[in-house]
Write a protein that holds these residues in place. Structure first.
Motif, PDB file in Angstrom:
ATOM      1  N   ASP A   1      33.653 100.302  22.850  1.00 48.77           N
ATOM      2  CA  ASP A   1      33.740 101.725  23.217  1.00 48.77           C
ATOM      3  C   ASP A   1      33.784 101.953  24.717  1.00 48.77           C
ATOM      4  N   THR A   2      33.116 101.087  25.494  1.00 46.62           N
ATOM      5  CA  THR A   2      32.874 101.429  26.893  1.00 46.62           C
ATOM      6  C   THR A   2      33.561 100.531  27.915  1.00 46.62           C
ATOM      7  N   LEU A   3      34.063  99.371  27.497  1.00 46.48           N
ATOM      8  CA  LEU A   3      34.670  98.450  28.469  1.00 46.48           C
ATOM      9  C   LEU A   3      36.170  98.323  28.208  1.00 46.48           C
ATOM     10  N   PRO A   4      36.973  98.209  29.254  1.00 49.96           N
ATOM     11  CA  PRO A   4      38.418  98.134  29.059  1.00 49.96           C
ATOM     12  C   PRO A   4      38.893  96.800  28.476  1.00 49.96           C
TER      13      PRO A   4
ATOM     14  N   LEU B   1      28.500  89.117  33.672  1.00 47.95           N
ATOM     15  CA  LEU B   1      29.824  89.209  33.042  1.00 47.95           C
ATOM     16  C   LEU B   1      30.102  90.597  32.495  1.00 47.95           C
ATOM     17  N   MET B   2      29.081  91.239  31.973  1.00 49.56           N
ATOM     18  CA  MET B   2      29.254  92.586  31.399  1.00 49.56           C
ATOM     19  C   MET B   2      27.994  93.400  31.629  1.00 49.56           C
ATOM     20  N   LEU B   3      28.198  94.667  31.927  1.00 53.25           N
ATOM     21  CA  LEU B   3      27.083  95.621  32.006  1.00 53.25           C
ATOM     22  C   LEU B   3      27.631  96.947  31.529  1.00 53.25           C
ATOM     23  N   SER B   4      26.974  97.525  30.567  1.00 54.84           N
ATOM     24  CA  SER B   4      27.497  98.781  30.033  1.00 54.84           C
ATOM     25  C   SER B   4      26.386  99.672  29.502  1.00 54.84           C
ATOM     26  N   VAL B   5      26.534 100.956  29.791  1.00 57.90           N
ATOM     27  CA  VAL B   5      25.616 101.971  29.268  1.00 57.90           C
ATOM     28  C   VAL B   5      26.462 102.989  28.509  1.00 57.90           C
ATOM     29  N   ASN B   6      25.984 103.388  27.353  1.00 55.01           N
ATOM     30  CA  ASN B   6      26.654 104.405  26.548  1.00 55.01           C
ATOM     31  C   ASN B   6      26.948 105.651  27.412  1.00 55.01           C
TER      32      ASN B   6
ATOM     33  N   ASN C   1      24.471 108.400  28.066  1.00 57.81           N
ATOM     34  CA  ASN C   1      23.173 108.014  28.632  1.00 57.81           C
ATOM     35  C   ASN C   1      23.279 107.553  30.082  1.00 57.81           C
ATOM     36  N   ARG C   2      24.402 107.806  30.710  1.00 59.87           N
ATOM     37  CA  ARG C   2      24.567 107.340  32.103  1.00 59.87           C
ATOM     38  C   ARG C   2      23.830 108.252  33.086  1.00 59.87           C
ATOM     39  N   ARG C   3      23.609 107.730  34.279  1.00 60.99           N
ATOM     40  CA  ARG C   3      22.891 108.420  35.369  1.00 60.99           C
ATOM     41  C   ARG C   3      21.472 108.791  34.956  1.00 60.99           C
ATOM     42  N   GLN C   4      20.883 107.951  34.112  1.00 60.49           N
ATOM     43  CA  GLN C   4      19.478 108.169  33.713  1.00 60.49           C
ATOM     44  C   GLN C   4      18.635 106.932  34.036  1.00 60.49           C
ATOM     45  N   GLY C   5      19.198 106.043  34.839  1.00 57.26           N
ATOM     46  CA  GLY C   5      18.426 104.862  35.251  1.00 57.26           C
ATOM     47  C   GLY C   5      18.475 103.689  34.284  1.00 57.26           C
ATOM     48  N   ILE C   6      19.300 103.783  33.239  1.00 55.92           N
ATOM     49  CA  ILE C   6      19.337 102.707  32.230  1.00 55.92           C
ATOM     50  C   ILE C   6      19.964 101.434  32.824  1.00 55.92           C
ATOM     51  N   GLY C   7      21.102 101.596  33.497  1.00 56.48           N
ATOM     52  CA  GLY C   7      21.760 100.445  34.124  1.00 56.48           C
ATOM     53  C   GLY C   7      20.820  99.778  35.125  1.00 56.48           C
ATOM     54  N   SER C   8      20.119 100.586  35.908  1.00 60.62           N
ATOM     55  CA  SER C   8      19.166 100.041  36.896  1.00 60.62           C
ATOM     56  C   SER C   8      18.055  99.268  36.200  1.00 60.62           C
ATOM     57  N   ALA C   9      17.576  99.800  35.069  1.00 65.40           N
ATOM     58  CA  ALA C   9      16.482  99.136  34.346  1.00 65.40           C
ATOM     59  C   ALA C   9      16.953  97.801  33.771  1.00 65.40           C
TER      60      ALA C   9
ATOM     61  N   ARG D   1      34.940 102.950  40.806  1.00 68.53           N
ATOM     62  CA  ARG D   1      34.113 103.437  41.916  1.00 68.53           C
ATOM     63  C   ARG D   1      32.641 103.570  41.541  1.00 68.53           C
ATOM     64  N   GLY D   2      32.408 104.095  40.312  1.00 70.20           N
ATOM     65  CA  GLY D   2      31.030 104.315  39.867  1.00 70.20           C
ATOM     66  C   GLY D   2      30.246 103.015  39.850  1.00 70.20           C
ATOM     67  N   ALA D   3      30.870 101.961  39.293  1.00 66.92           N
ATOM     68  CA  ALA D   3      30.180 100.669  39.196  1.00 66.92           C
ATOM     69  C   ALA D   3      29.983 100.067  40.588  1.00 66.92           C
ATOM     70  N   VAL D   4      30.984 100.201  41.467  1.00 61.57           N
ATOM     71  CA  VAL D   4      30.843  99.658  42.832  1.00 61.57           C
ATOM     72  C   VAL D   4      29.668 100.353  43.530  1.00 61.57           C
ATOM     73  N   GLU D   5      29.611 101.696  43.413  1.00 62.36           N
ATOM     74  CA  GLU D   5      28.495 102.454  44.017  1.00 62.36           C
ATOM     75  C   GLU D   5      27.160 101.993  43.434  1.00 62.36           C
ATOM     76  N   PHE D   6      27.165 101.807  42.113  1.00 62.45           N
ATOM     77  CA  PHE D   6      25.949 101.368  41.418  1.00 62.45           C
ATOM     78  C   PHE D   6      25.459 100.042  42.000  1.00 62.45           C
ATOM     79  N   TYR D   7      26.363  99.061  42.103  1.00 63.89           N
ATOM     80  CA  TYR D   7      25.938  97.735  42.573  1.00 63.89           C
ATOM     81  C   TYR D   7      25.524  97.766  44.044  1.00 63.89           C
ATOM     82  N   ILE D   8      26.200  98.583  44.852  1.00 68.48           N
ATOM     83  CA  ILE D   8      25.806  98.684  46.270  1.00 68.48           C
ATOM     84  C   ILE D   8      24.389  99.252  46.355  1.00 68.48           C
ATOM     85  N   LYS D   9      24.126 100.270  45.530  1.00 72.14           N
ATOM     86  CA  LYS D   9      22.773 100.858  45.533  1.00 72.14           C
ATOM     87  C   LYS D   9      21.722  99.825  45.122  1.00 72.14           C
ATOM     88  N   GLN D  10      22.132  98.858  44.294  1.00 68.19           N
ATOM     89  CA  GLN D  10      21.192  97.821  43.829  1.00 68.19           C
ATOM     90  C   GLN D  10      21.116  96.643  44.799  1.00 68.19           C
TER      91      GLN D  10
END
Ligand SMILES: CC(C)(COP(=O)(O)OP(=O)(O)OC[C@H]1O[C@@H](n2cnc3c(N)ncnc32)[C@H](O)[C@@H]1OP(=O)(O)O)[C@@H](O)C(=O)NCCC(=O)NCCS
Length: 145
Positions: A21-24, A69-74, A77-85, A111-120
Motif C-alpha cells: 500500500d505504501t511503497l512504490p 531497506l524499508m521504512l513505512s508508516v500507514n 498515522n504519519r506525522r505522529q512520531g511513529i517513524g521516529s519511534a 522530500r518527506g523521507a529526506v527531511e525525516f532522515y535529516i531530522k534524525q
C-alpha cells in the motif's frame, strides 16, 4: 496504545500488505520471511491497538554496518512520531549488535523521507544516478552511532 517491537511470524502478512500500500517498489513477498529469518533484530513493527501501522526492515551488511531497506508508516498515522519511534528502537537494537554506522538510500524525489532522515541525524552522502529500477535517482545517507 503504541507498541514498537520485533516482528513475529504472524505479523508478516500484514507487513506485506502495508508495504504494498505504501511503497512504490513491488517486492517478492518471500523476501519478508527471509529478512525475518536471517536478521529478526532488524525487523521492527509499530502496533496501535493490535493493528499494524508501521514497520522498518534493516539488515547487517558488515560487522559494524547496517542498512535500512524499508521504512513505512500507514498514511493515516504519519506525522505522529511513529517513524521516529521505529527508528529509535532500531538504532538501539543495532548499538547492542556493535553496529557503528547506519546506511540507507532514499529517492531524491521523496522530500518527506529526506527531511525525516535529516531530522534524525542522517547526513546526505551522494546522489546515485538511476539507482532504482524505474531510473529514478537516490541519495545515499549515513548516520554514525
Ligand atoms: C518517511 C516516513 C516513514 C516518516 O514517518 P512518520 O511517522 O510520518 O515520521 P515522524 O512523525 O516520526 O516525523 C518526524 C519528523 O520528520 C520530519 N518529517 C516527517 N515526514 C515529513 C514530511 N512528509 N515532510 C517534511 N518533513 C517530514 C518532520 O520534521 C517530523 O517532525 P514534525 O512532524 O514534528 O514536523 C513516512 O512518511 C512514510 O512512511 N512515508 C512513505 C514511505 C517512505 O517514503 N519511506 C522512506 C523511504 S524507504
Amino acid at each position: 496504545m503504541l507498541k514498537i517491537r520485533r516482528v513475529q511470524a504472524t505479523d508478516i502478512f500484514p507487513v506485506i500488505a502495508l508495504a504494498y500500500d505504501t511503497l512504490p517498489e513491488r517486492y517478492n513477498p518471500s523476501i519478508f520471511n527471509q529478512f525475518y529469518e536471517s536478521f529478526p533484530e532488524g525487523f521492527l513493527i509499530a502496533m496501535h491497538n493490535h493493528i499494524l501501522i508501521g514497520f522498518l526492515i534493516g539488515i547487517k551488511t558488515t560487522m559494524n554496518t547496517a542498512r535500512i531497506l524499508m521504512l513505512s508508516v500507514n498514511e493515516n498515522n504519519r506525522r505522529q512520531g511513529i517513524g521516529s519511534a521505529l527508528l529509535k528502537k532500531f538504532l538501539l537494537e543495532m548499538k547492542n549488535h556493535q553496529i557503528r554506522q547506519i546506511e540507507l538510500e532514499v529517492r531524491t524525489t521523496n522530500r518527506g523521507a529526506v527531511e525525516f532522515y535529516i531530522k534524525q541525524g542522517f547526513i546526505l552522502q551522494e546522489k546515485l544516478h538511476h539507482f532504482y529500477q524505474n531510473g529514478e535517482d537516490a541519495y545515499s545517507m549515513r548516520k554514525g552511532l
